[in-house]
Design a protein around this motif. Sequence first.
Motif, mmCIF file in Angstrom:
data_model
loop_
_atom_site.group_PDB
_atom_site.id
_atom_site.type_symbol
_atom_site.label_atom_id
_atom_site.label_comp_id
_atom_site.label_asym_id
_atom_site.label_seq_id
_atom_site.Cartn_x
_atom_site.Cartn_y
_atom_site.Cartn_z
ATOM 1 N N VAL B 56 0.868 -1.116 -0.054
ATOM 2 C CA VAL B 56 -0.085 0.119 0.031
ATOM 3 C C VAL B 56 0.873 1.201 0.022
ATOM 4 C CG1 VAL B 56 -1.728 1.160 1.054
ATOM 5 C CG2 VAL B 56 -1.620 -1.130 1.309
ATOM 6 N N TYR B 57 0.883 2.105 -0.978
ATOM 7 C CA TYR B 57 1.413 3.278 -1.031
ATOM 8 C C TYR B 57 0.681 4.530 -0.933
ATOM 9 C CZ TYR B 57 4.509 0.088 -3.515
ATOM 10 O OH TYR B 57 5.264 -1.141 -3.862
ATOM 11 N N TRP B 58 1.260 5.390 -0.921
ATOM 12 C CA TRP B 58 0.504 7.068 -0.769
ATOM 13 C C TRP B 58 0.892 7.733 -2.047
ATOM 14 C CZ3 TRP B 58 -2.815 9.401 2.277
ATOM 15 C CH2 TRP B 58 -2.918 10.729 2.061
ATOM 16 N N SER B 59 -0.272 7.749 -2.576
ATOM 17 C CA SER B 59 -0.252 8.271 -4.164
ATOM 18 C C SER B 59 -0.232 10.094 -3.859
ATOM 19 C CB SER B 59 -1.280 8.024 -5.039
ATOM 20 O OG SER B 59 -1.588 9.162 -5.843
ATOM 21 N N ARG B 60 0.782 10.499 -4.318
ATOM 22 C CA ARG B 60 1.125 11.803 -4.242
ATOM 23 C C ARG B 60 0.263 12.755 -5.097
ATOM 24 N NH1 ARG B 60 7.429 13.009 -4.636
ATOM 25 N NH2 ARG B 60 7.079 11.905 -6.587
ATOM 26 N N SER B 61 0.099 12.276 -6.325
ATOM 27 C CA SER B 61 -0.910 12.837 -7.311
ATOM 28 C C SER B 61 -2.288 12.826 -7.150
ATOM 29 C CB SER B 61 -0.613 12.193 -8.655
ATOM 30 O OG SER B 61 -1.007 10.839 -8.599
ATOM 31 N N ARG B 62 -2.707 11.601 -6.395
ATOM 32 C CA ARG B 62 -4.058 11.582 -6.003
ATOM 33 C C ARG B 62 -4.260 12.140 -4.367
ATOM 34 N NH1 ARG B 62 -5.107 5.783 -8.466
ATOM 35 N NH2 ARG B 62 -2.736 5.785 -7.940
ATOM 36 N N GLY B 63 -3.231 12.249 -3.791
ATOM 37 C CA GLY B 63 -3.398 12.659 -2.343
ATOM 38 C C GLY B 63 -4.278 11.747 -1.491
ATOM 39 N N ARG B 64 -4.054 10.392 -1.680
ATOM 40 C CA ARG B 64 -4.830 9.364 -0.887
ATOM 41 C C ARG B 64 -4.073 7.977 -1.001
ATOM 42 N NH1 ARG B 64 -7.005 5.395 -4.187
ATOM 43 N NH2 ARG B 64 -7.804 5.898 -6.268
ATOM 44 N N LEU B 65 -4.346 7.188 -0.106
ATOM 45 C CA LEU B 65 -3.530 5.541 -0.020
ATOM 46 C C LEU B 65 -4.116 4.936 -1.324
ATOM 47 C CD1 LEU B 65 -4.586 4.035 3.261
ATOM 48 C CD2 LEU B 65 -2.430 5.126 2.770
ATOM 49 N N TRP B 66 -2.883 4.321 -1.866
ATOM 50 C CA TRP B 66 -3.166 3.678 -2.999
ATOM 51 C C TRP B 66 -2.685 2.109 -2.817
ATOM 52 C CZ3 TRP B 66 1.895 4.072 -6.811
ATOM 53 C CH2 TRP B 66 1.677 2.986 -7.795
ATOM 54 N N ARG B 67 -3.784 1.351 -2.656
ATOM 55 C CA ARG B 67 -3.629 -0.174 -2.844
ATOM 56 C C ARG B 67 -3.233 -0.548 -3.993
ATOM 57 N NH1 ARG B 67 -7.457 1.840 0.497
ATOM 58 N NH2 ARG B 67 -6.984 1.343 2.832
ATOM 59 N N LYS B 68 -1.983 -0.864 -4.282
ATOM 60 C CA LYS B 68 -1.364 -1.169 -5.491
ATOM 61 C C LYS B 68 -2.195 -2.517 -6.164
ATOM 62 C CE LYS B 68 1.658 -1.868 -8.870
ATOM 63 N NZ LYS B 68 1.657 -1.116 -9.887
ATOM 64 N N GLY B 69 -2.609 -2.353 -7.098
ATOM 65 C CA GLY B 69 -3.397 -3.395 -8.014
ATOM 66 C C GLY B 69 -4.882 -3.168 -7.576
ATOM 67 N N GLU B 70 -5.423 -2.096 -7.096
ATOM 68 C CA GLU B 70 -6.914 -1.751 -6.695
ATOM 69 C C GLU B 70 -7.755 -1.643 -8.066
ATOM 70 O OE1 GLU B 70 -6.798 1.540 -3.956
ATOM 71 O OE2 GLU B 70 -6.014 2.769 -5.854
ATOM 72 N N GLU B 71 -6.838 -1.067 -9.083
ATOM 73 C CA GLU B 71 -7.494 -1.100 -10.435
ATOM 74 C C GLU B 71 -7.146 -1.988 -11.182
ATOM 75 O OE1 GLU B 71 -7.753 3.137 -12.182
ATOM 76 O OE2 GLU B 71 -7.118 3.771 -10.228
ATOM 77 N N SER B 72 -6.008 -2.086 -11.438
ATOM 78 C CA SER B 72 -5.305 -3.378 -12.469
ATOM 79 C C SER B 72 -5.540 -4.832 -12.025
ATOM 80 C CB SER B 72 -3.818 -3.019 -12.570
ATOM 81 O OG SER B 72 -3.091 -3.226 -11.430
ATOM 82 N N GLY B 73 -5.403 -4.911 -10.887
ATOM 83 C CA GLY B 73 -5.491 -6.256 -10.233
ATOM 84 C C GLY B 73 -4.143 -6.764 -9.839
ATOM 85 N N ASN B 74 -2.999 -5.751 -10.219
ATOM 86 C CA ASN B 74 -1.622 -6.340 -10.222
ATOM 87 C C ASN B 74 -1.143 -6.084 -8.951
ATOM 88 O OD1 ASN B 74 -1.716 -7.262 -12.911
ATOM 89 N ND2 ASN B 74 -0.876 -5.404 -13.530
ATOM 90 N N VAL B 75 -1.606 -6.816 -7.956
ATOM 91 C CA VAL B 75 -1.310 -6.723 -6.462
ATOM 92 C C VAL B 75 -0.126 -7.220 -6.102
ATOM 93 C CG1 VAL B 75 -2.144 -7.811 -4.251
ATOM 94 C CG2 VAL B 75 -3.716 -7.028 -5.529
ATOM 95 N N GLN B 76 0.518 -6.347 -5.093
ATOM 96 C CA GLN B 76 1.979 -7.040 -4.766
ATOM 97 C C GLN B 76 1.860 -7.751 -3.569
ATOM 98 O OE1 GLN B 76 4.103 -3.284 -5.042
ATOM 99 N NE2 GLN B 76 4.560 -3.604 -7.212
ATOM 100 N N ILE B 77 1.984 -9.040 -3.375
ATOM 101 C CA ILE B 77 2.314 -9.693 -2.014
ATOM 102 C C ILE B 77 3.594 -9.548 -1.578
ATOM 103 C CG2 ILE B 77 1.804 -12.001 -1.007
ATOM 104 C CD1 ILE B 77 -0.678 -11.172 -2.588
ATOM 105 N N VAL B 78 3.578 -8.964 -0.192
ATOM 106 C CA VAL B 78 4.676 -8.618 0.314
ATOM 107 C C VAL B 78 5.194 -9.932 1.100
ATOM 108 C CG1 VAL B 78 5.849 -7.169 1.981
ATOM 109 C CG2 VAL B 78 4.225 -6.295 0.586
#
Lengths: 138, 138
Positions: B56-78
């Motif tokens: 989970v990152y912080w999107s500077r452009s959107r100014g909100r949490l960015w759960r990687k893969g939330e749109e693309s489905g390309n989730v990153q398992i840590v």
Amino acid sequence: MKPDTQPVTGWLADVKFGPDGLLPAIAQDAASGAMLMVAWMNAESLAETAASGRAVYWSRSRGRLWRKGEESGNVQIVNEIRLDCDGDVILLKVEQQGGIACHTGRASCFFRRLDGAPDAPTWTTVDPVLKDPELIYK
Amino acid sequence: MKPDTQPVTGWLADVKFGPDGLLPAIAQDAASGAMLMVAWMNAESLAETAASGRAVYWSRSRGRLWRKGEESGNVQIVNEIRLDCDGDVILLKVEQQGGIACHTGRASCFFRRLDGAPDAPTWTTVDPVLKDPELIYK
């Protein structure tokens, strides 16, 4: 020369430095793929890195160019320079002379791993010191 | 919640976020060692990454949490979270679902390499698009 007054032309024009004239630069071991360190670059340090084939960063704490290995001898020979999709992060694939990238005397700066129970994890040091820093920076 | 108002306790207290409440986070393929991308995290995104096991990152452009893969489905398992010696960069070792980390449809965001004559190098795209971004973000 201040980081933000460096003229930017040619291939450097595609590199997006931040408002402070800097961007993160990642050094990865060219052979093993191990992540070694992250430091900062301004345009001048990136230009010198490309021209010299040795990693040159911008030291924020010292406010000057930092030719990696200038004190320790642990120079980074640069095999490849890559730029990310946004143009605001540099990746160097390097041969780490001396096998030590970190000022703590370890191979990599990323020697702490988050371990333990999910509700109470802790940072555990998992990589050994290869050389006493006092012997590196004597 | 703004990045700089996140309370910091326990293991998070060892992590040094910048004046804007953010630090760089590097995602590396856990199996191959390939560098995938660099994004930004605030304390909230790092805490959620540790708790959920997904990047989970912080999107500077959107100014909100960015759960990687939330749109693309390309989730990153840590698989692993590491902290560098200065405590101001995070390294994630991940399993990249779908094999695509970059919004351009490539495996890695670092698909441009500096090539050519030392006095006139250029950025060359050296990695292929694996999937049309229009199909990823449909």
